[in-house]
Design a protein around this motif. Structure first.
Motif, short mmCIF file in Angstrom:
data_model
loop_
_atom_site.label_atom_id
_atom_site.label_comp_id
_atom_site.label_asym_id
_atom_site.label_seq_id
_atom_site.Cartn_x
_atom_site.Cartn_y
_atom_site.Cartn_z
N ARG A 1 0.84 -1.21 0.00
CA ARG A 1 0.00 0.00 0.00
C ARG A 1 0.87 1.24 0.00
NH1 ARG A 1 -4.15 0.23 4.75
NH2 ARG A 1 -5.09 -1.24 3.31
N ILE B 1 0.54 5.30 0.37
CA ILE B 1 -0.45 6.23 0.94
C ILE B 1 0.00 7.67 0.76
CG2 ILE B 1 -1.68 6.88 3.06
CD1 ILE B 1 -0.85 4.13 4.24
N ILE C 1 -5.93 8.69 9.18
CA ILE C 1 -6.36 7.28 9.22
C ILE C 1 -6.82 7.03 10.66
CG2 ILE C 1 -5.65 4.87 9.00
CD1 ILE C 1 -3.56 5.69 6.97
N HIS D 1 -6.84 2.15 14.72
CA HIS D 1 -7.10 0.76 14.31
C HIS D 1 -5.97 -0.14 14.76
CE1 HIS D 1 -4.35 2.21 11.19
NE2 HIS D 1 -4.02 0.95 10.96
N ASP E 1 -3.92 -3.42 12.96
CA ASP E 1 -3.80 -3.95 11.60
C ASP E 1 -4.51 -5.30 11.53
OD1 ASP E 1 -2.60 -1.70 10.64
OD2 ASP E 1 -0.57 -2.52 10.57
N LEU F 1 6.46 -1.09 7.48
CA LEU F 1 6.04 0.28 7.16
C LEU F 1 7.23 1.21 6.98
CD1 LEU F 1 3.94 2.73 7.30
CD2 LEU F 1 4.22 2.60 9.77
N ASN G 1 7.88 5.43 6.46
CA ASN G 1 7.35 6.78 6.32
C ASN G 1 8.48 7.77 6.54
OD1 ASN G 1 7.56 6.83 9.14
ND2 ASN G 1 5.41 6.26 9.43
N LEU H 1 2.21 9.18 12.44
CA LEU H 1 1.85 7.88 13.03
C LEU H 1 1.91 8.01 14.55
CD1 LEU H 1 1.30 4.78 12.86
CD2 LEU H 1 3.80 4.49 12.85
N HIS I 1 -3.16 1.97 16.73
CA HIS I 1 -2.39 3.09 16.17
C HIS I 1 -3.30 3.89 15.22
CE1 HIS I 1 -1.79 -0.33 13.41
NE2 HIS I 1 -1.55 0.54 12.44
N VAL J 1 -3.11 7.60 12.24
CA VAL J 1 -2.28 8.63 11.60
C VAL J 1 -3.01 9.96 11.72
CG1 VAL J 1 -1.18 9.42 9.46
CG2 VAL J 1 -1.26 6.97 9.98
N ARG K 1 2.38 14.01 2.90
CA ARG K 1 2.94 12.89 3.66
C ARG K 1 2.76 11.61 2.86
NH1 ARG K 1 1.59 8.69 7.23
NH2 ARG K 1 2.99 8.50 9.01
N SER L 1 3.52 7.40 2.80
CA SER L 1 3.95 6.22 3.53
C SER L 1 3.69 4.99 2.68
CB SER L 1 3.26 6.13 4.90
OG SER L 1 1.86 6.19 4.76
N VAL M 1 3.41 0.58 2.99
CA VAL M 1 3.33 -0.58 3.89
C VAL M 1 3.27 -1.85 3.05
CG1 VAL M 1 2.22 -1.50 5.97
CG2 VAL M 1 1.64 0.82 5.21
N PHE N 1 1.81 -5.50 3.85
CA PHE N 1 1.04 -6.26 4.84
C PHE N 1 1.09 -7.75 4.50
CE2 PHE N 1 -1.21 -2.14 4.55
CZ PHE N 1 -1.30 -1.77 5.89
#
Ligand SMILES: O=C(O)CCC(=O)C(=O)O
Ligand SMILES: [Fe+2]
Length: 362
Positions: free
Chosen positions: A183, A185, A203, A206, A208, A215, A217, A222, A263, A265, A277, A279, A281, A283
């Motif tokens: 992903r 972002i 964001i 949540h 994950d 990740l 960034n 975050l 966590h 954002v 910004r 970032s 990831v 997953f």
């Protein structure tokens, strides 16, 4: 890019993460393995250095920029939809960030691991032109390296959980379909005319959904809600250091020994707020058909953890990894919202007692 960005401010609450050296993990260094275990069981987040993917990460950010520059109308042809599929494009404002239905501010492109590895064959779907053009050169190599890193970390957890060799690996294979994805972002800058509040959620809070997240960034934003505290802390971005974390699936497999931590954002802190910004990831998520339940039958250690938990039933979800994931994705979508119950239906392991105050706070 990095040299023109303002530094991460010194005067915001920041939570330190343990730094794990990937080269030492690969060599089987016992002290480093102990450190990884401590990080994964106490906070569920750690920095990973010497991972060797910095160049790939920069190219992935180029891919992301090329994709996001496409006209919105073009990107929307590849939208993820409202049925619980994540792969494809997600426009800013397509998700809720809390139970009041406030909208998220990030757009992202999700590329399925299965599609990246099988390219040019489409296993799940096709992608915008600028994404597809980078598949072989950029995305597939990044996906392969990220898979290898997460698999190496997972083998350490397998061992420390007392599971028979290869147990976790068999739940995360390359030949079975999964919701694993890369992903990229983008969060637009906060504009001087209409400045965002520093705690505006880009964001929402949540955990994950899958097993392990890798990740990258550059700007702050975050935040984690560490166990035993009652506030959010920023995670400082450190050049060359990835941020890794445990997701719900691995936490459930481990009977809660591995922690999937809350966590979110928010607006990048201080002068960083005025900048775009980015970032990225990767997953790792379990094979779609994997039942999401503690691996208690395979390990006395996991069995003991489940038996000692306040509510052992939470480790028997009764669903597969794919069903868990689709439920969470679907109920975040603002188009599916009927009221606060939709947000609640998108939650994963956040309801666990320790994490409840954070959910209430936002
Ligand atoms: O952008 C970040 O720093 C974190 C993103 C994140 O938590 C996610 O996509 O699950
Ligand atoms: Fe996340």
């Amino acid at each position: 890019m990095a040299s023109t960005l303002p530094p991460f401010p010194e005067d915001v609450p920041t939570h330190p993460l343990l730094v794990v050296d990937y080269e030492l993990i690969q060599k089987g260094d016992q002290q480093e393995i102990d450190k990884l275990w401590e990080a994964a069981t106490k906070l569920g987040f750690w920095y990973l250095k010497n991972h060797g993917v910095d160049d790939d990460v920069n190219e992935m950010f180029e891919m992301g920029a090329e994709t996001m520059r496409l006209p919105l109308e073009e990107k929307m042809k590849y939208e993820q939809g409202d049925d619980g599929m994540s792969f494809g494009y997600k426009a800013a404002g397509a998700n809720a960030v809390d139970e009041t239905g406030q909208l998220d501010t990030v757009e992202f492109i999700n590329v399925s691991k299965d599609d990246a590895l099988a390219y040019p064959q489409a296993v799940h779907r096709t992608y915008p032109s600028a994404t597809a053009a980078r598949m072989e050169r950029t995305i597939t190599p990044f996906v392969r390296k990220s898979v290898a890193i997460n698999n190496t970390l997972m083998a350490v957890f397998n061992d420390r959980l007392g599971l028979p060799a290869g147990t976790l690996a068999a739940l995360h294979t390359d030949d079975a379909q999964s919701c694993s994805e890369a992903r990229c972002i983008k969060k637009p800058p906060s504009r001087a005319q209409e400045p965002e509040s520093p705690d505006r959620q880009a964001i929402g809070a949540h955990t994950d959904f899958g097993s392990l997240s890798f990740l990258h960034n550059r700007l702050g934003g975050l935040q984690v809600y560490p166990p035993g505290t009652n506030q959010w802390y920023y995670v400082r971005p450190i050049p060359g250091h990835a941020i890794c974390n445990v997701g719900d699936a691995l936490s459930l497999f481990s009977g809660g020994l591995l922690r999937s931590n809350l966590h979110r954002v928010v607006t990048p802190p201080g002068a960083q707020a005025a900048h775009e910004r980015w970032s990225l990831v990767f997953f790792t998520r379990p094979n779609n058909s994997a039942p999401l339940r503690a691996l208690a039958a395979a390990s006395p250690r996991v069995a003991a953890a489940v038996a000692a938990a306040p509510d052992p039933a939470t480790f028997e979800t009764g669903v597969t990894a794919r069903e868990w994931f689709a439920r969470r994705i679907k109920n975040q979508r603002i188009k599916n919202r009927t009221g606060p119950e939709t947000w609640r239906a998108s939650r994963g392991t956040e309801h666990s007692e320790q994490q409840a105050p954070a959910v209430k706070a936002h």
